[in-house]
Structures are given as structure tokens and as C-alpha cells.
Design an enzyme around this catalytic site. Structure first.
Site, PDB file in Angstrom:
ATOM      1  N   HIS A   1       0.868  -1.191   0.000  1.00 32.42           N
ATOM      2  CA  HIS A   1       0.000   0.000   0.000  1.00 32.42           C
ATOM      3  C   HIS A   1       0.896   1.229   0.000  1.00 32.42           C
ATOM      4  CE1 HIS A   1      -3.633  -2.364   1.018  1.00 32.42           C
ATOM      5  NE2 HIS A   1      -2.727  -3.174   1.532  1.00 32.42           N
TER       6      HIS A   1
ATOM      7  N   HIS B   1      -8.420  -7.830  -1.114  1.00 25.26           N
ATOM      8  CA  HIS B   1      -8.002  -8.424   0.155  1.00 25.26           C
ATOM      9  C   HIS B   1      -9.091  -9.397   0.618  1.00 25.26           C
ATOM     10  CE1 HIS B   1      -5.246  -5.056   0.249  1.00 25.26           C
ATOM     11  NE2 HIS B   1      -4.741  -5.424   1.406  1.00 25.26           N
TER      12      HIS B   1
ATOM     13  N   GLU C   1      -7.759 -12.578   5.244  1.00 32.55           N
ATOM     14  CA  GLU C   1      -6.767 -11.994   6.157  1.00 32.55           C
ATOM     15  C   GLU C   1      -7.424 -11.821   7.529  1.00 32.55           C
ATOM     16  OE1 GLU C   1      -5.991  -7.821   5.652  1.00 32.55           O
ATOM     17  OE2 GLU C   1      -4.015  -7.903   6.610  1.00 32.55           O
TER      18      GLU C   1
ATOM     19  N   ASP D   1       2.523  -3.173   4.351  1.00 27.90           N
ATOM     20  CA  ASP D   1       2.717  -1.790   4.852  1.00 27.90           C
ATOM     21  C   ASP D   1       4.026  -1.776   5.658  1.00 27.90           C
ATOM     22  OD1 ASP D   1      -0.157  -0.611   4.323  1.00 27.90           O
ATOM     23  OD2 ASP D   1      -0.449  -2.570   5.255  1.00 27.90           O
TER      24      ASP D   1
HETATM   25  N1  ADE Z   1      -4.854  -1.322   4.034  1.00 27.88           N
HETATM   26  C1  ADE Z   1      -3.555  -1.206   4.281  1.00 27.88           C
HETATM   27  N2  ADE Z   1      -3.061  -2.370   4.767  1.00 27.88           N
HETATM   28  C2  ADE Z   1      -4.090  -3.236   4.818  1.00 27.88           C
HETATM   29  C3  ADE Z   1      -4.224  -4.589   5.201  1.00 27.88           C
HETATM   30  N3  ADE Z   1      -3.184  -5.319   5.655  1.00 27.88           N
HETATM   31  N4  ADE Z   1      -5.439  -5.149   5.139  1.00 27.88           N
HETATM   32  C4  ADE Z   1      -6.481  -4.435   4.687  1.00 27.88           C
HETATM   33  N5  ADE Z   1      -6.405  -3.171   4.304  1.00 27.88           N
HETATM   34  C5  ADE Z   1      -5.217  -2.573   4.358  1.00 27.88           C
HETATM   35 ZN    ZN Z   2      -2.760  -5.153   2.092  1.00 22.02          ZN
END
Ligand code: ADE
Ligand code: ZN
Length: 321
Positions: A10, A188, A191, A270
Site C-alpha cells: 500500500h 483483500h 486476512e 505496509d
Molecule cells: N490497508 C492497508 N493495509 C491493509 C491490510 N493489511 N489489510 C487491509 N487493508 C489494508
Molecule cells: Zn494489504
């Protein structure tokens, strides 16, 4: 050095505390109390707190030059660790919250990519990403902005944010606007929610890749479906441990997913929030999952083969491996 590629980072979430402080100063902004801890690292404890810290840090990226610098510094650092290709997920919603229009945010990112390729030989591409918890109408707005301003570096459309907000079917319209315009898509899933979230994403969204997808391991039928539908998994082990999806690398399903036949890749998500880098993710795979350099190179090959870049760019990158 093993050559690397990154499919899941991101862009706003790549800015280090140091860069965020420099941008705040340049824009004469005060950073909110509590954004950093005593050691100067981003402060958050839960996934939702992480999303809030991400929003606060993104607020200092206010001009095209800021976006250029965030992009350039990230690609420079990736190149220094042996990465030859990086797809960054940009968030026009975060740019808008900082007061910037779609085209300005895009122009900044494009110049960062151009400058980094000139200086370091690294190739960057953009996945424009909507934010799930901002809802389906906002996602449609982002998709419309994306297709209204095509650029050869904009190769994909995706969605991050709170996986437990809304249902994938709510975003079908946004994804089809992007997909019908020729963009490849990721989302996504798996997760912060279980296999049912991945199944719903596959049922309703035209995606070729899934961000994370690690909780697919809980459902053998889903694993077969991921293989049948040729889905690539953007696995971010360091992020998963930092966010508590798994307690440690020993229990992380990376190897089980790979050995079951899934197409797995490695990314950093990130990086400064999770104390990682793309180089560190490869080091984790070597140290914790016992992958040889040959196996790490196969991961890079898989990432490049499943990149959203055009085929000529993919062929050029594959020739470098
Ligand atoms: N936005 C930034 N990092 C994220 C993550 N790991 N999962 C979902 N949204 C995100
Ligand atoms: Zn992500």
C-alpha cells in the site's frame, strides 16, 4: 542477491515515520499526538487501530510532489534490496482526504515511478485501490475516476480496508467498471476473515489475485478452487504476524499453501507499520520456511508471471531472472 518482486504494498503505507515527519514539516502540519510511540515507530495495537494510524499518516501526503517522493523513496529502497518490479496500491480516497484530486495523486506517483526507473532500473506499476469500509458507492466513484484517466502504468484495480465491512457482492459494480475497462483486479480476503470471505470474493468479483488469502488453508475445497481458477496469492507473512493473524511463523500456512499447489508470492503490505521490507519477507521465507535461493527465485518468477503489467514488460522482467 536473489532478485525480488513485490505485488502487494500500500503506497501510503510505505511512508516511514521519518518521511511522514519530513512531509508534515514541508506542509506546515502538526502530526497528531499518539501517531508514534516513544521509539518513533507507528503506534497501534489492533487491526482497526492500524487502519486509523494509516489514515493519520496518509494525511501528510498532500501534493503531487509528496506522492512522487513517497513513491520514489519506496522504489529506491526496494531496488536496494534486489527488487526489480513493484506494484504499489494507491488510494485516491486517502489522497482526497488530504485534499488532492485523482489526477494530481496519479501524476505524482507516475513521476516517482519514472524517476526510480531512470535512477535504479526498477519497474513500478499502480493498482488503484478502493477502501472497503468506505462503502460500495465510494468504490464505484474510485472505479469511475480510474477508468476515466487511463495511463499505461495503471494496470489494476483492487480493494483493501476492513474485510468485515459490507459483502463482496456490494462491490461487484465497482470491480466490473474497472475490469470491463481492461484492468486486472485483486482484493483483500482471507486476512481478517475466514475462507467464506474468500469464497464470496471469488463468487462476486472478477479477480485474478487475492491479497493475503492465507485463511484459505482452513477449507480444502477452497484450495482446489484457487488452483482450478488459477488464482495467485499475495502472501505477506510479516504483516500476518504483526497483525496477529497467526501467533508465529511456525503456525503460518505459507508452506502448506505452496505444497497444496497454490500459486504463492511474497510481499510486505505496509512495511514500516509492520517493521518489515520486501527484503525482510524473503529473509523470513529463507529463515522461517527454509526456502533455498532457488525456491525464492521461483517465487519471484511466479510474482512476475502474475504481475498486472503488460506482457512485453513481463517478458522483459522474466529475461532478467
Ligand atoms: N490497508 C492497508 N493495509 C491493509 C491490510 N493489511 N489489510 C487491509 N487493508 C489494508
Ligand atoms: Zn494489504
Amino acid at each position: 542477491m536473489v532478485l525480488k518482486a513485490e505485488l502487494h504494498a500500500h503506497l501510503e503505507g510505505t511512508a516511514s515515520p521519518d518521511l511522514v515527519k519530513r512531509l508534515a514539516q514541508r506542509n506546515s502540519m502538526n502530526l497528531p499526538d499518539g501517531l508514534f510511540d516513544a521509539e518513533g515507530n507507528y503506534r497501534w495495537a489492533t487491526f482497526l487501530e492500524f487502519l486509523k494510524a494509516y489514515d493519520l499518516a496518509s494525511a501528510v501526503i498532500k501534493t503531487p510532489l509528496d506522492y512522487r517522493d513517497v513513491t520514489y523513496e519506496y522504489l529506491k529502497q526496494c531496488a536496494s534490496e534486489g527488487a526489480i518490479y513493484v506494484e504499489v496500491m494507491s488510494s485516491p480516497d486517502h489522497a482526497a482526504m488530504a485534499g488532492m484530486g485523482y489526477q494530481d495523486h496519479l501524476d505524482g506517483i507516475i513521476s516517482g515511478i519514472e524517476d526510480a526507473e531512470k535512477d535504479f532500473g526498477i519497474i513500478g506499476r499502480i493498482i488503484v485501490t478502493c477502501v472497503r469500509h468506505l462503502g460500495p458507492e465510494q468504490a464505484v466513484n474510485v472505479a469511475r475516476q480510474t477508468v476515466a484517466a487511463p495511463h499505461p502504468y495503471v494496470v489494476g484495480f483492487g480493494m483493501g480496508g476492513d474485510e468485515n465491512a459490507h459483502h463482496p457482492s456490494d462491490f461487484s459494480k465497482a470491480f466490473h467498471i474497472a475490469h470491463d475497462a481492461g484492468l486486472s483486479c485483486n482484493v483483500h480476503a482471507g486476512e481478517m476473515a475466514g475462507p467464506e470471505s474468500i469464497i464470496a470474493a471469488l463468487d462476486h468479483l472478477p479477480v485474478q489475485r487475492i491479497g493475503h488469502c492465507v485463511r484459505a488453508i482452513e477449507d480444502p475445497y477452497l484450495i482446489s478452487r484457487l488452483i482450478d481458477e488459477d488464482i495467485t496469492l499475495e502472501v505477506c507473512p510479516g504483516s500476518n504476524i504483526a497483525l496477529g493473524v497467526y501467533p508465529d511463523f511456525r503456525t503460518h500456512p505459507f508452506l502448506k499453501l505452496r505444497d497444496a499447489g497454490c500459486k504463492v508470492t511474497l510481499s510486505s503490505d505496509d512495511p514500516p507499520f509492520f517493521h518489515t521490507t520486501i527484503g525482510n519477507e524473503y529473509a523470513i521465507a529463507s529463515r522461517e520456511f527454509n526456502l533455498s535461493d532457488q525456491e525464492l527465485s521461483e517465487i519471484t518468477k511466479c510474482s512476475i508471471e502474475n504481475a498486472f503489467a503488460d506482457q512485453a514488460t513481463i517478458d522483459k522482467l522474466l529475461a532478467r531472472l
